[in-house]
Scaffold this motif. Structure first.
Motif, short mmCIF file in Angstrom:
data_model
loop_
_atom_site.label_atom_id
_atom_site.label_comp_id
_atom_site.label_asym_id
_atom_site.label_seq_id
_atom_site.Cartn_x
_atom_site.Cartn_y
_atom_site.Cartn_z
N ILE A 12 0.82 -1.21 0.00
CA ILE A 12 0.00 0.00 0.00
C ILE A 12 0.86 1.27 0.00
CG2 ILE A 12 -0.28 0.00 2.53
CD1 ILE A 12 -3.04 1.05 0.10
N GLU A 13 2.00 1.19 0.67
CA GLU A 13 2.87 2.37 0.76
C GLU A 13 3.46 2.76 -0.60
OE1 GLU A 13 2.73 0.29 4.69
OE2 GLU A 13 3.21 -0.40 2.67
N ASP A 14 3.43 1.84 -1.56
CA ASP A 14 4.03 2.09 -2.88
C ASP A 14 3.00 2.23 -4.00
OD1 ASP A 14 6.63 1.88 -1.77
OD2 ASP A 14 6.44 -0.31 -1.83
N ILE A 15 1.74 2.10 -3.67
CA ILE A 15 0.69 2.20 -4.69
C ILE A 15 0.38 3.67 -4.96
CG2 ILE A 15 -1.74 1.69 -5.20
CD1 ILE A 15 -1.35 -0.92 -3.61
N GLU A 16 0.17 3.99 -6.23
CA GLU A 16 -0.14 5.36 -6.63
C GLU A 16 -1.37 5.38 -7.52
OE1 GLU A 16 3.32 6.83 -8.64
OE2 GLU A 16 4.61 6.56 -6.88
N ILE A 17 -2.12 6.47 -7.45
CA ILE A 17 -3.27 6.68 -8.34
C ILE A 17 -2.77 6.57 -9.78
CG2 ILE A 17 -5.04 8.32 -9.13
CD1 ILE A 17 -5.62 7.36 -6.33
N GLY A 18 -3.53 5.86 -10.59
CA GLY A 18 -3.19 5.71 -12.01
C GLY A 18 -2.37 4.47 -12.33
N MET A 19 -1.81 3.81 -11.31
CA MET A 19 -1.07 2.56 -11.58
C MET A 19 -1.99 1.58 -12.29
SD MET A 19 1.12 1.68 -8.17
CE MET A 19 2.69 1.07 -8.70
N PRO A 142 -1.73 -5.33 0.95
CA PRO A 142 -0.70 -5.65 1.92
C PRO A 142 0.10 -4.41 2.29
CG PRO A 142 -0.16 -6.54 -0.25
CD PRO A 142 -1.50 -5.92 -0.36
N SER A 143 0.74 -4.47 3.46
CA SER A 143 1.54 -3.36 3.95
C SER A 143 2.87 -3.87 4.47
CB SER A 143 0.78 -2.66 5.10
OG SER A 143 1.59 -1.68 5.71
#
Length: 147
Positions: A12-19, A142-143
């Motif tokens: 979750i810490e690496d997910i970005e809008i638009g991925m 996941p985190s």
């Protein structure tokens, strides 16, 4: 902290809008037969060409949920990947998928709630330029942090 996140996991810490992530699969007669066996959905529109020719589809079609399962594969294997928990999915079936069709399943991140580890994604499947399925998924990602 998770040192060895499973391959294919995006925390979750690496997910970005638009991925966006996707996969392509050609649906085979065997896929349809196996899905019918596992799901116990033996509707003849999926399994009997003579019967299916007499329907609105004018021929055999794959189960809609078989196609939707490809979205699950993208979410469970790629984005966010291993450790993801499905919370919900809306689906609109727009066109049939036939044996031999190559389906592209695509997920795109549209919302992130970091505090709750929730990710919202637009989802769709297409055969060529024809969108056959559209929806929205909500997942628990996941985190790297322990709860």
């Amino acid at each position: 902290m998770l040192d060895n996140a499973p391959r294919g996991t995006i925390c979750i810490e690496d997910i970005e809008i638009g991925m966006t992530r996707s996969l392509r699969k050609t649906v085979t007669d065997r896929d349809i037969e196996l899905f019918a066996e596992v799901s116990t959905d033996r509707n003849p529109v999926h399994l009997n060409e003579a019967h299916a020719r007499e329907t609105i589809f004018a021929g055999r079609v794959a189960h809609g949920m078989l196609t939707a399962g490809l979205i699950s594969a993208v979410i469970g294997e790629q984005l966010p990947g291993h450790g993801t928990v499905y919370l919900g999915q809306t689906l609109r079936f727009l066109a049939p998928v036939r044996p031999g069709d190559t389906v592209q399943a695509v997920v795109r991140v549209t919302g992130i709630d970091l505090s709750k580890r929730r990710v919202t994604m637009d989802t769709h499947c297409a055969v060529g330029d024809t969108v056959v399925l559209k929806g929205e998924a909500q997942v628990l990602a996941p985190s790297r942090k322990f709860d």
